[in-house]
Design a protein around this motif. Structure first.
Motif, mmCIF file in Angstrom:
data_model
loop_
_atom_site.group_PDB
_atom_site.id
_atom_site.type_symbol
_atom_site.label_atom_id
_atom_site.label_comp_id
_atom_site.label_asym_id
_atom_site.label_seq_id
_atom_site.Cartn_x
_atom_site.Cartn_y
_atom_site.Cartn_z
ATOM 1 N N TYR A 295 0.778 -1.237 -0.061
ATOM 2 C CA TYR A 295 -0.017 0.006 0.049
ATOM 3 C C TYR A 295 0.767 1.204 -0.022
ATOM 4 N N MET A 296 0.215 2.279 -0.445
ATOM 5 C CA MET A 296 1.195 3.559 -0.669
ATOM 6 C C MET A 296 1.912 3.908 0.765
ATOM 7 N N TYR A 297 1.124 3.980 1.760
ATOM 8 C CA TYR A 297 1.726 4.228 2.953
ATOM 9 C C TYR A 297 2.864 3.218 3.686
ATOM 10 N N ASP A 298 3.056 2.488 2.817
ATOM 11 C CA ASP A 298 4.363 1.343 3.139
ATOM 12 C C ASP A 298 5.584 1.886 2.740
ATOM 13 N N GLY A 302 5.096 7.794 1.353
ATOM 14 C CA GLY A 302 3.722 7.566 2.001
ATOM 15 C C GLY A 302 3.733 7.785 3.507
ATOM 16 N N ILE A 303 4.999 7.292 4.125
ATOM 17 C CA ILE A 303 5.257 7.379 5.726
ATOM 18 C C ILE A 303 5.649 8.873 5.724
ATOM 19 N N VAL A 307 3.065 11.339 8.486
ATOM 20 C CA VAL A 307 3.638 11.975 9.476
ATOM 21 C C VAL A 307 3.262 13.442 9.509
ATOM 22 N N ALA A 308 3.047 13.807 8.141
ATOM 23 C CA ALA A 308 2.569 15.253 7.865
ATOM 24 C C ALA A 308 1.130 15.484 8.386
ATOM 25 N N ARG A 309 0.297 14.473 7.888
ATOM 26 C CA ARG A 309 -0.965 14.506 8.378
ATOM 27 C C ARG A 309 -1.168 14.422 9.959
#
Length: 420
Positions: A295-298, A302-303, A307-309
């Motif tokens: 998945y993109m947050y892997d 994405g990480i 963190v920004a969110r």
């Protein structure tokens, strides 16, 4: 009228983009000096009738097509560059030499497994020299009808998902347009409602473009060229605008104060967040591994986005907490409590989705994650629309016509409510 025309024009552009199709059917002409080149990935279900067919020619007589299952003994070796070319091709399923194919000939394989869904991978390889020039067409089909055949198993159901949420957002957009019109006529169309309207329209357009993409794909195996990225970019814009709206509400704009506190800081922070989101979006798209099932947050970008969110969530919580402490009006304090709890949960849902993505099997990951993501976004926008609806927000939302703190301190909600 101008705004309505702009929206219709944007929808038309989205529709046209969705129908400039190029795309499993994979039709390409490659020319590579590598000895091992990835061509396509497709997840086959357990439904009988799956097929993988190809037509093509290779300039180099020793270049061959190789097919891999997702087993560790096959793609676990073939997809790992630490192995030699010979070791990688030896691990494959049945192979067919491309130089046996003329422009009008084809081969068909029937990759079926009745135990579970499997990803299958197609590569071109030539361990003697290089792959060279290959002109090919791959057609990968699952068993099943219109809603299943063209789709990789990990994407089956996405067309239905976006069809459902198209109607959800259509109703929400219609309600928003009606409310905006009534408030505009009553001279009470507050900028906060304008921002919310923008978020809803952007999210509706995102869902619409993605629905067009999957609808086109389901009929001919091709999606809109660039439509997937365009739809995701619209969603990204909606997310950023929504975060801005949440921050402004948490800072008490039009509820506890008339002006935006620390306007430059807010605009600067959102500008940095926007640039970061855009850079990470481009990074993900440019560096995306077509063979990966992660998945993109892997991924690293994405990480960074996660963190920004998360930092945006902490800022939201800090603003909301300070505003709550300063507020003495019971109805407004109750609003901040409900609003704060609800949208901290919205911020937290993305890390939860990432945990879900890591826990589920790769062949159901994409549709599971997208179902959670689209559902939570829809619920969030419905929730804000409910909280800021004229019939409910009269006690705490300032009228758009109020321009000073003196006016605000003695505000009545008559001008905001009369239109309803």
């Amino acid at each position: 009228m101008l705004k309505q025309t702009s929206i219709l024009f944007t929808i038309l552009i989205g529709f046209l983009i969705c129908n400039v199709s190029n795309g499993m059917v994979v039709k390409e002409k490659i020319n590579s000096n590598n000895n091992f080149v990835f061509l396509a990935k497709f997840c086959y279900s357990t439904t009988p009738g799956a097929s993988l067919s190809y037509v093509g020619t290779a300039a180099n007589a020793s270049t061959s097509i190789y097919i891999y299952n997702d087993w560790a003994t096959e793609w676990g070796v073939g997809g790992n560059s630490k192995y030699s070319c010979l070791e990688r091709v030896t691990a494959s399923t049945p192979q067919t030499n491309m130089n046996q194919l003329s422009a009008n000939s084809s081969r068909v394989l029937l990759p079926e497994d009745h135990q579970r869904a499997h990803f299958w991978y197609v590569v071109a390889a030539n361990c003697d020299s290089e792959v060279g020039e290959v002109d090919f067409t791959l057609t990968l089909l699952n068993g099943g009808g219109l809603w299943s055949a063209q789709f990789s198993y990990d994407e089956q159901g996405l067309e239905a998902l976006y069809l459902v949420y198209f109607f959800v957002f259509l109703v929400l957009t219609g309600y928003t347009a009606f409310t905006a019109f009534k408030l505009y006529k009553a001279n009470a169309f507050h900028p906060m409602i304008k921002i919310l309207s923008g978020v809803i329209v952007l999210e509706f357009l995102s869902v619409f473009v993605l629905l067009c993409n999957y609808g086109s794909y389901s009929h001919n195996g091709t999606g809109g060229k660039g439509a997937q990225g365009f739809g995701e970019l619209l969603d990204l814009a909606a997310q950023l605008l929504f975060i801005l709206l949440l921050i402004l509400i948490a800072k008490g704009w039009a509820i506890s104060r008339v002006t935006i506190d620390e306007k430059r800081i807010v605009l600067g922070a959102m500008g940095v967040l926007t640039v970061l989101y855009f850079i990470m979006f481009v990074w993900i798209k440019a560096g995306e591994n077509p063979a990966a099932t992660t998945y993109m947050y892997d991924t690293v970008p994405g990480i960074i986005l996660l963190v920004a969110r998360s930092l945006a969530m902490l800022w939201f919580m800090w603003c909301g907490y300070n505003t709550y402490l300063e507020e003495t009006h019971p109805a407004k304090r109750n609003f901040y409590t409900v609003f704060g709890i609800a949208f901290v949960a919205w911020f937290l849902i993305l890390p939860i989705i990432c945990i879900i993505a890591a826990a589920v099997e790769p062949w159901v990951r994409e549709k599971t994650v997208l179902a959670f993501y689209v559902t939570t976004n829809a619920l969030a926008l419905i929730g804000v629309s409910f909280l800021l609806s004229p019939s409910r927000s009269g006690e705490y939302l300032a009228s758009a016509t109020k321009t000073s703190s003196e006016e605000y301190s003695s505000i009545t909600t008559k001008s905001y409510d009369e239109s309803f």
